[in-house]
Design a protein around this motif. Structure first.
Motif, PDB file in Angstrom:
ATOM      1  N   VAL A 317      22.251  40.351 -35.020  1.00 15.45           N
ATOM      2  CA  VAL A 317      23.571  39.720 -34.884  1.00 15.45           C
ATOM      3  C   VAL A 317      23.369  38.253 -34.531  1.00 15.45           C
ATOM      4  O   VAL A 317      22.606  37.915 -33.615  1.00 15.45           O
ATOM      5  CB  VAL A 317      24.417  40.409 -33.789  1.00 15.45           C
ATOM      6  N   MET A 318      24.041  37.374 -35.253  1.00 15.50           N
ATOM      7  CA  MET A 318      24.070  35.937 -34.952  1.00 15.50           C
ATOM      8  C   MET A 318      25.504  35.536 -34.649  1.00 15.50           C
ATOM      9  O   MET A 318      26.451  36.032 -35.283  1.00 15.50           O
ATOM     10  CB  MET A 318      23.552  35.123 -36.130  1.00 15.50           C
ATOM     11  N   VAL A 319      25.683  34.625 -33.664  1.00 15.44           N
ATOM     12  CA  VAL A 319      27.014  34.124 -33.323  1.00 15.44           C
ATOM     13  C   VAL A 319      27.055  32.620 -33.556  1.00 15.44           C
ATOM     14  O   VAL A 319      26.077  31.910 -33.315  1.00 15.44           O
ATOM     15  CB  VAL A 319      27.391  34.476 -31.877  1.00 15.44           C
ATOM     16  N   PHE A 320      28.196  32.132 -34.032  1.00  9.00           N
ATOM     17  CA  PHE A 320      28.387  30.719 -34.370  1.00  9.00           C
ATOM     18  C   PHE A 320      29.732  30.254 -33.805  1.00  9.00           C
ATOM     19  O   PHE A 320      30.682  31.041 -33.703  1.00  9.00           O
ATOM     20  CB  PHE A 320      28.407  30.507 -35.891  1.00  9.00           C
ATOM     21  N   SER A 321      29.794  28.979 -33.491  1.00  9.42           N
ATOM     22  CA  SER A 321      31.073  28.381 -33.097  1.00  9.42           C
ATOM     23  C   SER A 321      31.314  27.107 -33.902  1.00  9.42           C
ATOM     24  O   SER A 321      30.464  26.210 -33.933  1.00  9.42           O
ATOM     25  CB  SER A 321      31.099  28.043 -31.600  1.00  9.42           C
ATOM     26  N   GLY A 344      29.552  23.704 -33.461  1.00  9.06           N
ATOM     27  CA  GLY A 344      28.363  23.487 -34.287  1.00  9.06           C
ATOM     28  C   GLY A 344      27.132  24.230 -33.792  1.00  9.06           C
ATOM     29  O   GLY A 344      26.086  24.164 -34.436  1.00  9.06           O
ATOM     30  N   ASP A 345      27.244  24.939 -32.655  1.00 13.02           N
ATOM     31  CA  ASP A 345      26.086  25.655 -32.106  1.00 13.02           C
ATOM     32  C   ASP A 345      26.011  27.079 -32.666  1.00 13.02           C
ATOM     33  O   ASP A 345      27.009  27.633 -33.151  1.00 13.02           O
ATOM     34  CB  ASP A 345      26.167  25.726 -30.579  1.00 13.02           C
ATOM     35  N   SER A 346      24.824  27.664 -32.546  1.00 15.60           N
ATOM     36  CA  SER A 346      24.615  29.054 -32.961  1.00 15.60           C
ATOM     37  C   SER A 346      23.557  29.671 -32.068  1.00 15.60           C
ATOM     38  O   SER A 346      22.789  28.972 -31.401  1.00 15.60           O
ATOM     39  CB  SER A 346      24.191  29.142 -34.430  1.00 15.60           C
ATOM     40  N   SER A 347      23.497  30.995 -32.055  1.00 15.44           N
ATOM     41  CA  SER A 347      22.514  31.697 -31.236  1.00 15.44           C
ATOM     42  C   SER A 347      22.371  33.128 -31.751  1.00 15.44           C
ATOM     43  O   SER A 347      23.295  33.680 -32.363  1.00 15.44           O
ATOM     44  CB  SER A 347      22.953  31.714 -29.767  1.00 15.44           C
ATOM     45  N   HIS A 348      21.200  33.717 -31.474  1.00 21.07           N
ATOM     46  CA  HIS A 348      21.085  35.152 -31.696  1.00 21.07           C
ATOM     47  C   HIS A 348      21.827  35.857 -30.560  1.00 21.07           C
ATOM     48  O   HIS A 348      22.016  35.308 -29.481  1.00 21.07           O
ATOM     49  CB  HIS A 348      19.629  35.591 -31.746  1.00 21.07           C
ATOM     50  N   PHE A 349      22.238  37.087 -30.804  1.00 24.18           N
ATOM     51  CA  PHE A 349      23.012  37.843 -29.817  1.00 24.18           C
ATOM     52  C   PHE A 349      22.279  39.151 -29.522  1.00 24.18           C
ATOM     53  O   PHE A 349      21.974  39.922 -30.434  1.00 24.18           O
ATOM     54  CB  PHE A 349      24.422  38.137 -30.330  1.00 24.18           C
ATOM     55  N   ILE A 350      21.979  39.356 -28.247  1.00 25.47           N
ATOM     56  CA  ILE A 350      21.271  40.562 -27.811  1.00 25.47           C
ATOM     57  C   ILE A 350      22.230  41.404 -26.978  1.00 25.47           C
ATOM     58  O   ILE A 350      22.918  40.897 -26.084  1.00 25.47           O
ATOM     59  CB  ILE A 350      20.029  40.194 -26.973  1.00 25.47           C
ATOM     60  N   TRP A 351      22.264  42.669 -27.291  1.00 23.21           N
ATOM     61  CA  TRP A 351      23.106  43.573 -26.514  1.00 23.21           C
ATOM     62  C   TRP A 351      22.598  43.655 -25.080  1.00 23.21           C
ATOM     63  O   TRP A 351      21.390  43.661 -24.826  1.00 23.21           O
ATOM     64  CB  TRP A 351      23.143  44.963 -27.151  1.00 23.21           C
ATOM     65  N   ASP A 352      23.550  43.730 -24.147  1.00 22.69           N
ATOM     66  CA  ASP A 352      23.205  43.692 -22.727  1.00 22.69           C
ATOM     67  C   ASP A 352      22.822  45.076 -22.202  1.00 22.69           C
ATOM     68  O   ASP A 352      21.882  45.227 -21.423  1.00 22.69           O
ATOM     69  CB  ASP A 352      24.396  43.141 -21.937  1.00 22.69           C
ATOM     70  N   ARG A 353      23.562  46.090 -22.616  1.00 25.66           N
ATOM     71  CA  ARG A 353      23.332  47.439 -22.096  1.00 25.66           C
ATOM     72  C   ARG A 353      23.452  48.467 -23.218  1.00 25.66           C
ATOM     73  O   ARG A 353      24.353  48.391 -24.064  1.00 25.66           O
ATOM     74  CB  ARG A 353      24.335  47.773 -20.979  1.00 25.66           C
ATOM     75  N   ALA A 354      22.519  49.459 -23.178  1.00 23.49           N
ATOM     76  CA  ALA A 354      22.511  50.492 -24.212  1.00 23.49           C
ATOM     77  C   ALA A 354      23.617  51.513 -24.013  1.00 23.49           C
ATOM     78  O   ALA A 354      24.006  52.198 -24.969  1.00 23.49           O
ATOM     79  CB  ALA A 354      21.152  51.188 -24.227  1.00 23.49           C
TER      80      ALA A 354
END
Length: 429
Positions: A317-321, A344-354
């Protein structure tokens, strides 16, 4: 020292003649890392001889076992290397009459000297042991091609080595290979410098124009930011990087080839099928680490025309603004960790809790200076194929103002993207 040139003369009208000056040998690096080379003559060990006979006037053709054919005219000789005997440890040959014959290969031989005298053939089996260097080792940068002018190409051989990116430890020098081969010989061969208790699987291609290219069939790059490593089997350690954070490996076999991905410090390995070109395969590295393995061709202009494949681990998952005037936050439903992005920023998205639903909530805040913890979070959006679409969200900034943004959930292969855009995008829905 003297310089040697390859001269080709061609007619260019009655008044002048065109002369092309070229190096007698060129060596090129089609890998994404530095390669160290040394050139010289091979030190060989004689293992034993065999003899055969054929017509004194026939053209002898010897198969090297790697797809190449070496022609030996009457009263001539040929030095065949590398030699790959068949599973019966024999070498095949013929004289063009359609009947293939075989000669027994001596155990351990990888080089064959063939000599013809009248109707007699002498097969001298040898083992290449080392390289007697004729010049200091030199470095080839990625995409570099070097011309060699000051060495005799007859019998010239080369060895290569690589340097591990982080430890700066060098591999062993590879078993020598010939700088040039005859036109009908095999056009490629494997070269495997030793690294620790394993090998680095590279290949060599002999191309027209006296050019020898060193390449790797597969490249692997980690674009997740997590330090993901790759291995070709479950028991194998993760492949080292020799430059530009890229690992190299050779051919993959089987109808459904797979590799294994692993997080640093984690003993678990996730098996993932190698996708077709342009495709991707989804893999769960851990209950909260989702990513995708993508496959694409490396641009042939950077590999001297050789087909190489790049495998890239990308975030699931990638997030962008793209929202101006504020920061947009993304978090897993009901969790504390937040990814804040400016325009204009972006980041990978890691789930916090399973143990929480894999849904994303969105919030806005007025710039980095605003550190309020009482931001209002949107309705959670499921990150799955059935959750794809565009969704307008309204956030109250104060009693009089509201901000409208559009959240778009898209999918490309196994990669999901969540993009926050300005209200203009909502008007276009």
């Amino acid at each position: 020292a003297c310089c040697r040139f390859l001269l080709e003369a061609g007619s260019k009208g009655e008044q002048c003649q065109e002369i092309v000056v070229d190096a007698p040998f060129r060596i090129a690096n089609a890998c994404p890392c530095n390669i160290y080379c040394t050139l010289g003559q091979a030190k060989v060990k004689r293992i034993g001889d065999e003899s055969s006979s054929c017509s004194a006037t026939a053209l002898l053709r010897v198969l090297d076992g790697a797809g190449g054919v070496w022609e030996v005219p009457p009263e001539a000789s040929a030095d065949i290397y590398p030699l790959r005997p068949d599973k019966e440890n024999q070498v095949s040959w013929d004289i063009g009459e359609g009947q293939r014959r075989k000669v027994n290969c001596k155990s351990g031989a990888d080089r064959l000297l063939v000599r013809r005298r009248g109707n007699q053939i002498t097969w001298t089996f040898q083992k290449v042991e080392a390289l007697d260097a004729e010049m200091p080792p030199f470095r080839l940068s990625p995409q570099e091609e070097r011309c060699i002018f000051d060495l005799h190409v007859d019998g010239l051989m080369f060895s290569i080595a690589l340097q591990e990116q982080h430890s700066r430890v060098q591999t062993s020098w590879s078993t020598p290979l010939p700088a040039l081969v005859p036109p009908l010989a095999a056009t490629t061969a494997g070269v495997r410098p030793k690294w620790d208790d394993d090998h680095v699987d590279l290949r060599v291609a002999w191309q027209p124009g006296q050019r020898t290219v060193i390449f790797a069939k597969h490249w692997f790059a980690d674009a997740t930011g997590l330090g993901v490593g790759l291995s070709q089997s479950y028991k194998q350690r993760r492949l080292p990087c020799f430059g530009n954070d890229i690992s190299l490996f050779g051919e993959v076999h089987g109808e459904n080839p797979q590799v294994y991905l692993q997080l640093p410090g984690d003993q678990r390995k996730a098996e993932v099928p190698i996708p077709v070109l342009g495709g991707s395969s989804r893999v769960e590295l851990s209950p909260v680490h989702s990513c995708a393995l993508m496959a694409e061709l490396v641009a042939s202009a950077s590999t001297f025309g050789i087909s190489c494949r790049l495998l890239t681990a990308v975030p699931g998952v990638m997030v962008f603004s793209n929202v101006a005037g504020c920061e947009v936050g993304f978090r897993q439903q009901g969790c504390r960790s937040v990814v804040w992005l400016g325009c204009g920023d972006s980041s990978h998205f890691i789930w916090d809790r399973a143990d929480r639903p894999k849904r994303i909530e969105v919030a806005v805040r007025e710039g980095k200076a605003d550190q309020r913890t009482d931001v209002i979070w949107s309705t959670p959006r499921e990150i799955a194929e059935r959750g794809i679409g565009a969704f307008p969200l309204i956030f109250s900034q104060n009693l009089l103002e509201q901000r409208l943004i559009c959240v778009q959930v898209d999918q490309s292969g196994e990669l999901f993207t969540v993009t926050a855009a300005g209200e203009a995008h909502c008007h276009q829905l």
